[in-house]
Design a protein around this motif. Structure first.
Motif, PDB file in Angstrom:
ATOM      1  N   ASN A   1       0.834  -1.201   0.000  1.00  0.00           N
ATOM      2  CA  ASN A   1       0.000   0.000   0.000  1.00  0.00           C
ATOM      3  C   ASN A   1       0.869   1.251   0.000  1.00  0.00           C
TER       4      ASN A   1
ATOM      5  N   LYS B   1      -6.426  10.085  -0.151  1.00  0.00           N
ATOM      6  CA  LYS B   1      -6.220  10.991  -1.286  1.00  0.00           C
ATOM      7  C   LYS B   1      -7.521  11.702  -1.640  1.00  0.00           C
TER       8      LYS B   1
ATOM      9  N   ASP C   1       1.413   3.474  -2.283  1.00  0.00           N
ATOM     10  CA  ASP C   1       0.777   4.678  -2.840  1.00  0.00           C
ATOM     11  C   ASP C   1      -0.024   5.445  -1.793  1.00  0.00           C
ATOM     12  N   TYR C   2      -0.417   4.760  -0.731  1.00  0.00           N
ATOM     13  CA  TYR C   2      -1.191   5.391   0.349  1.00  0.00           C
ATOM     14  C   TYR C   2      -0.362   5.520   1.619  1.00  0.00           C
ATOM     15  N   GLU C   3       0.970   5.520   1.430  1.00  0.00           N
ATOM     16  CA  GLU C   3       1.916   5.657   2.543  1.00  0.00           C
ATOM     17  C   GLU C   3       1.605   4.666   3.661  1.00  0.00           C
TER      18      GLU C   3
END
Length: 166
Positions: free
Chosen positions: A32, A53, A34-36
């Motif tokens: 995950n 986001k 991309d979502y830190e």
């Protein structure tokens, strides 16, 4: 991997304002990224964190959270194996906030897999500053509000502490 997630800085600074504890067992969740995504421990509690986001066409913020099964398929988190709390960070210019959901609420709302629900791999969150929502989104915002703290300016430490530690 980048260890300087802006959401990690937010989580750390938030915890520092309400306690003298430090994050331990910090691990980046590469699935995950991309979502830190990351996990950590704090005073015998386990946490999973994500950065939501903003999306251009729908109100609120979108966040994905999932894991891989033995067949390498994406599946929702499971009540029996997920950390104690899920933190969803919002960093949107001057608007900053955190949702801190206990896993029992995620189970109750059907977000994670349990004997009652197949779970979800993503969700939309609605901070208090999001308005003019449709009926469904308003209902979601209503239950989410109990677990949200607006950190944009001064914030309610009395509300934040129990969200992290109870």
């Amino acid at each position: 991997m980048n260890n300087t997630y802006i959401s990690k800085k937010l989580v750390s600074s938030t915890i520092n304002t309400i306690s003298n504890l430090a994050l331990t067992n910090f691990k980046i969740d590469n699935l995950n990224f991309d979502y830190e995504g990351f996990t950590f421990e704090l005073d015998k509690l386990t946490f999973k964190s994500r950065l939501a986001k903003k999306t251009p066409k729908k109100k609120g913020y979108f966040v994905a959270f999932w894991q891989k099964n033995e067949s390498n398929e994406n599946i929702p988190f499971d009540y029996d194996t997920i950390e104690d709390k899920l933190i969803i960070n919002i960093i949107d210019n001057e608007k900053i906030g955190q949702f801190i959901f206990p896993k029992n609420i995620l189970k109750e709302k059907g977000v994670i897999t349990s004997n009652k629900s197949k779970g979800k791999m993503a969700m939309r969150v609605y901070p208090s500053w999001v308005s003019n929502l449709n009926t469904t989104a308003k209902g979601t915002q209503r239950w989410q509000t109990k677990y949200f703290v607006d950190l944009s300016n001064d914030f309610n430490q009395e509300k934040l502490y129990p969200l992290y530690f109870r």
